[in-house]
Enzyme design. Sequence first.
Site, PDB file in Angstrom:
ATOM      1  N   LYS A 208      -5.296  44.610 -10.981  1.00  0.00           N
ATOM      2  CA  LYS A 208      -5.181  46.201 -10.537  1.00  0.00           C
ATOM      3  C   LYS A 208      -5.709  47.093 -11.221  1.00  0.00           C
ATOM      4  CE  LYS A 208      -1.151  49.518 -10.186  1.00  0.00           C
ATOM      5  NZ  LYS A 208      -0.273  48.753 -10.767  1.00  0.00           N
ATOM      6  N   GLU A 214      -7.975  39.927 -20.908  1.00  0.00           N
ATOM      7  CA  GLU A 214      -8.297  38.478 -20.503  1.00  0.00           C
ATOM      8  C   GLU A 214      -8.817  37.954 -18.935  1.00  0.00           C
ATOM      9  OE1 GLU A 214      -4.949  40.151 -21.283  1.00  0.00           O
ATOM     10  OE2 GLU A 214      -4.362  38.653 -22.087  1.00  0.00           O
ATOM     11  N   GLY A 268       2.294  45.267 -10.537  1.00  0.00           N
ATOM     12  CA  GLY A 268       1.680  44.035 -10.778  1.00  0.00           C
ATOM     13  C   GLY A 268       2.466  43.574 -10.078  1.00  0.00           C
ATOM     14  N   ARG A 269       3.105  43.028 -10.694  1.00  0.00           N
ATOM     15  CA  ARG A 269       4.606  41.878 -10.507  1.00  0.00           C
ATOM     16  C   ARG A 269       4.877  42.031  -8.731  1.00  0.00           C
ATOM     17  NH1 ARG A 269       5.713  45.445 -13.880  1.00  0.00           N
ATOM     18  NH2 ARG A 269       7.879  46.367 -14.192  1.00  0.00           N
ATOM     19  N   GLU A 354       9.734  41.264 -17.114  1.00  0.00           N
ATOM     20  CA  GLU A 354       8.631  42.578 -16.829  1.00  0.00           C
ATOM     21  C   GLU A 354       9.753  44.072 -16.625  1.00  0.00           C
ATOM     22  OE1 GLU A 354       4.363  42.351 -17.579  1.00  0.00           O
ATOM     23  OE2 GLU A 354       4.699  42.512 -15.556  1.00  0.00           O
ATOM     24  N   HIS A 385      16.885  15.710 -15.601  1.00  0.00           N
ATOM     25  CA  HIS A 385      17.075  14.805 -16.737  1.00  0.00           C
ATOM     26  C   HIS A 385      16.284  14.782 -17.748  1.00  0.00           C
ATOM     27  CE1 HIS A 385      17.759  11.358 -13.535  1.00  0.00           C
ATOM     28  NE2 HIS A 385      16.947  12.133 -12.522  1.00  0.00           N
ATOM     29  N   LYS A 513      -1.105  44.318 -26.710  1.00  0.00           N
ATOM     30  CA  LYS A 513      -2.205  44.551 -26.471  1.00  0.00           C
ATOM     31  C   LYS A 513      -3.102  44.951 -27.450  1.00  0.00           C
ATOM     32  CE  LYS A 513      -1.716  44.702 -21.118  1.00  0.00           C
ATOM     33  NZ  LYS A 513      -1.818  45.909 -20.885  1.00  0.00           N
TER      34      LYS A 513
HETATM   35  O1  F6P Z   1       0.058  43.446 -19.351  1.00  0.00           O
HETATM   36  C1  F6P Z   1       1.169  43.343 -18.080  1.00  0.00           C
HETATM   37  C2  F6P Z   1       0.653  43.691 -17.212  1.00  0.00           C
HETATM   38  O2  F6P Z   1      -0.334  44.912 -17.079  1.00  0.00           O
HETATM   39  C3  F6P Z   1       1.326  42.577 -15.521  1.00  0.00           C
HETATM   40  O3  F6P Z   1       2.261  44.255 -15.281  1.00  0.00           O
HETATM   41  C4  F6P Z   1       0.251  43.164 -14.953  1.00  0.00           C
HETATM   42  O4  F6P Z   1       1.188  42.307 -13.581  1.00  0.00           O
HETATM   43  C5  F6P Z   1      -0.874  42.455 -15.477  1.00  0.00           C
HETATM   44  O5  F6P Z   1      -0.797  43.028 -17.197  1.00  0.00           O
HETATM   45  C6  F6P Z   1      -2.147  41.901 -15.044  1.00  0.00           C
HETATM   46  O6  F6P Z   1      -2.503  43.662 -14.864  1.00  0.00           O
HETATM   47  P1  F6P Z   1      -3.914  43.961 -14.531  1.00  0.00           P
HETATM   48  O7  F6P Z   1      -3.542  42.998 -12.118  1.00  0.00           O
HETATM   49  O8  F6P Z   1      -4.365  45.023 -14.217  1.00  0.00           O
HETATM   50  O9  F6P Z   1      -4.838  43.274 -15.223  1.00  0.00           O
END
Ligand code: F6P
Length: 549
Positions: A208, A214, A268-269, A354, A385, A513
């Site tokens: 987003k 990452e 995002g979620r 979240e 199990h 972060k």
């Molecule tokens: O760090 C949490 C978050 O902001 C989530 O809410 C989101 O889904 C994820 O990181 C990834 O964010 P992005 O789509 O901006 O890379």
Amino acid sequence: MRQPALTSTSSFLALESHAADAKDWQLRQLFAADAQRFPKLTVDAAGLFLDYSKNRLDANTIGLLLDLARERGVERQRDAMLAGEKINLTEHRAVLHTALRMPRGKALTVDGQDIGRDVHAVLDHIKDFTDRVRSGAWLGYTGKPITDVVNIGIGGSDLGPKMAVLALRSYAHPRLKMHFVSNVDGHDMDAALAQVNPETTLFIVASKTFVTAETMLNAGTARSWFLQTAKEEDLARHFVAVSTNTAAVQAFGIDPANMFPFWDWVGGRYSVWSAIGLAVALAVGFGYFSDFLAGAHAMDEHFRTAPLEQNMPVLLAMIGFWNRQFLNAGSLSIAPYHQDLSRFPAYLQQLDMESNGKRVTRGGAEVDTPTCPVVWGECGTNAQHAYFQLLHQGTDVTPIDFIAALRATHDLAGHHDSLLANCFAQSEAFMTGKTAAEVRADLTAQKLSEAEIDELAPHKTFPGNRPSNTILMDQLTPSTLGALIALYEHKTFVQGVIWDVNSFDQWGVELGKVLAKNIHAELTGDIKPERHDSSTNGLIIMAKAAQHI
Ligand code: F6P
């Protein structure tokens, strides 16, 4: 509007006094007392069926819970969300994932912009692109069709598409193999790259913000790996981006023509319905992706229009609230009796925790009750199990959501009846338990001595009275999956309204972060790690030493 503290509201106080009366209720007795309990405490919506009769409550409890929902303004806030009001107060944003699944032609204006039209323009782009990749018309740099898709994203830009692609496995294109890389841990990317060929691989960089560390590191690694064999001008056939940040996408070197945009009013979620679902559309095709959106829209319409008494997301939310508040249930276990829903618990973890893992109200005061339980789970029957032992006989009461399809999407004989038998048997066992007298009768029938019975009976006794919901669908299809996800989205929203938290920000993630950035500088540079506690300093020193071996 400022909400009064939850525990000061009249409907909460009424519930609290009812909960004191209901404290010793036994599910067995509730069922014995009312032959109509099942039809009374079940509801249908959008292709889903919810049986909530195996919870420690009755119709009166539901009435009181719905009084609370009304007093907290669930209907008003639902309408505000659906109308595009900026209910995400800390980020000054509307919350409009529901607009992503509105049928074509339905207008919704936000900040003077018809977002219905924008949504469908992107869907048209998705259709065109996915049709070309799936048909084999979209060729890699050596003229071969795409065989592998690697989605690079994390959090909502990974969990949603990954969960949905797995769930809709039986609808997937036979040529396209889908991979998901999320972790900054290079082992994740390494494992994916080991399986793919640059000539036939399409990378989706899904973020987003397009600044998530990452994802940016993984995307850079994928790009370098690709350029070991291909040229810069080949990137356009192998890298596409999904983002709200056009400038950053361009700076990364992805042609804006290969970018699928979405908007800041999509959390995002809550983004699997947006272009973040590109991997899903590639896997199952645009037709099934449209069914997925339509299933969610059907649940949206139900949520918007059904009276609270029959409103499935509202009921699921209020029952969850009852269990959290009055049964002190600190966790919620999700048990999909469907292997294709194996990532659904992980998806719900982000969605729920979240969103509602918060301790201050929208007005900034401390919430005066517990909020979101820990959400976790695993597919049945595997879970049986592993950890069901604790759920049956441990000291905590953990409510469970069982999720199952009445019909399988495979045709292997003998499996599905066995699966459903286990699912229903478990919810029954959690509810009834097994009394000491029943255990003793069993052991007597097995001709054990009195002494042996005395020794074994406590271990074989199950307290029961453990609450669960059962959610059924006919089959797991794009449409029922869409409805299922939307059900939990709205459940999460309703609970957020009850607790008066902002379900749409995630400030708690930000701290990690910043801290990681500081330590990264110490790990990779000459800075001496001495400003932390002795544990953190010690761990950094160990890692630095290991890297210099
Ligand atoms: O760090 C949490 C978050 O902001 C989530 O809410 C989101 O889904 C994820 O990181 C990834 O964010 P992005 O789509 O901006 O890379």
